[in-house]
Design an enzyme around this catalytic site. Sequence first.
Site, PDB file in Angstrom:
ATOM      1  N   ASP A 147       0.862  -1.183   0.000  1.00 20.95           N
ATOM      2  CA  ASP A 147       0.000   0.000   0.000  1.00 20.95           C
ATOM      3  C   ASP A 147       0.899   1.232   0.000  1.00 20.95           C
ATOM      4  O   ASP A 147       2.126   1.114  -0.025  1.00 20.95           O
ATOM      5  CB  ASP A 147      -0.970   0.006   1.196  1.00 20.95           C
ATOM      6  N   HIS A 210      -2.762   3.129  -4.530  1.00 18.50           N
ATOM      7  CA  HIS A 210      -2.170   2.662  -3.268  1.00 18.50           C
ATOM      8  C   HIS A 210      -0.740   2.162  -3.473  1.00 18.50           C
ATOM      9  O   HIS A 210      -0.349   1.134  -2.930  1.00 18.50           O
ATOM     10  CB  HIS A 210      -3.056   1.573  -2.652  1.00 18.50           C
ATOM     11  N   GLU A 274      -9.769   2.840  -5.376  1.00 17.01           N
ATOM     12  CA  GLU A 274      -9.370   4.210  -5.065  1.00 17.01           C
ATOM     13  C   GLU A 274      -8.138   4.655  -5.863  1.00 17.01           C
ATOM     14  O   GLU A 274      -7.089   4.926  -5.276  1.00 17.01           O
ATOM     15  CB  GLU A 274      -9.090   4.317  -3.555  1.00 17.01           C
TER      16      GLU A 274
HETATM   17  C1  ACM Z   1     -11.025  -0.357   0.313  1.00 13.05           C
HETATM   18  O1  ACM Z   1     -11.691  -0.261   1.361  1.00 13.05           O
HETATM   19  N1  ACM Z   1     -10.233   0.630  -0.063  1.00 13.05           N
HETATM   20  C2  ACM Z   1     -11.134  -1.511  -0.558  1.00 13.05           C
END
Ligand code: ACM
Length: 487
Positions: A147, A210, A274
Amino acid sequence: MKKLYYILLFITLPLSAQIKIIPQPNEVTYHKGSCQLSTQITYKQDNLITNPEGYQLVIKPKNITIKYATDAGKFYAEQSLKQLKAQVKLEGKNAFPCLTITDAPRFAYRALMIDPARHYWKISEMKQYIDVMAQYKFNYLHLHLTDDQGWRIEIKKYPKLTEIGSKRTDFEGSKRNNDGFYTQAEMKELVQYALERNVQLVPEFDVPGHSDAAVAAYPFLSCNDTIIGVRTTAGVSKNLLCFAKPEVYTFMDDVITELSEVFPCKYFHIGGDEAPTDKWMEHPEAKRLLQANPSLKAQDLMSEFFHKVNSSLIKNGKQPLIWMELDIPNYPQGSIMYLWRYRTTPQVLERAKKDGFKVITSPGEYAYFDYPQAKDDLPNVGWMPTLTLQRVYEFNPAFNLTTEEEKEYIFGVEATLWGESVKDLFRAFYMTYPRALALSEAGWTQMPQRNWQAFIEKLDFHLQYLLKQGVNYRPPVELSQLTNSKQ
Ligand code: ACM
């Protein structure tokens, strides 16, 4: 007469004979008599048991028989028997009630997710976590290994991923160091440890978003060769892996190839959540594509990106798991999609039917274990909704689908323990239990056998069972108020 006999048997059955196994077995029949705890177990391979995780446990006055078709079924019969034995002992008795349990899971995929990217877990801590989840018949542990805030797995071709990406000096101003990564050898050993408990480890390499930790190690991965550090705050970054660079696809192919060798599981999570595309759209390649096709959208580039990643997975014999974003028009065939965002269930199920993909249900409404369990409880993060034990229990992973639709579209269920506020194993257990007990029934037990009242009557035993194993949990104090007010 026979009918009357059964009615009498039911009425006269002492409450203590009610077994307290979690997840609730799908069929339990009580017989007359009891059986000494020390009775030898006879094991029988039974090819008539069609579900590979199914089993039958028969307790008669003079013998205990476990029937199973695979090692997974045998393991689960043993977990049920182990719980039963602990219950009997706790109740101060020395004999099992005689009974037959015929059991098999509702869903093939029953998972928990942990997030060592945000806060590093030691291998020994992951083993403890696996030990507990396996007893409750979870069969997949999803590892969120990469991440913005950390890259935690050795990749031999790209040593800076761990030299740079696994080290962080701060988090949200706490000045807490958070360094650490797993060598491939360590991870292979953990894979074996988990498999011995019928748990498969699912790796996640979260792309294209991420990815700050990867970009910090190798700036060429971003669209504008950004020089950044490993991220020290929560939130969503715009430093995506660049869709337009061949060397990014080579990088992903290399990472997937190395990880495929470490993780034998056929499912491989490639993230997908995201990922704001601002920097993609500023890249000359996006401008060129847009000129050739003015109706092109960033989301089309995202679809294309996942198809390319998928070709690396196919080459390595893997099937993608993806955090589904509803605005991405076209995911690779065979992908298994996560239902995760709040208030998107109807749209995701509609999409599953339209595009014919399977879904792992992990909605914020029922399965985000980073959310607090009561108002004013940990963690103290203002925007987070409360996710109570009862709410988790109310989760039906098939929602309002018909039985046929459930079989076709719902692959399973997963709870996600995002790690921003999970600084150690003690907190991880606190956030996981007892909610994971509720979720285990959502994954294993058919709806007619599930009942909140029956569940909370089993809970006291399980909290003691966890305590004996040194497992932290949140005491569900709101339930004791409930019980007291009944008296
Ligand atoms: C997530 O909660 N970003 C998958």
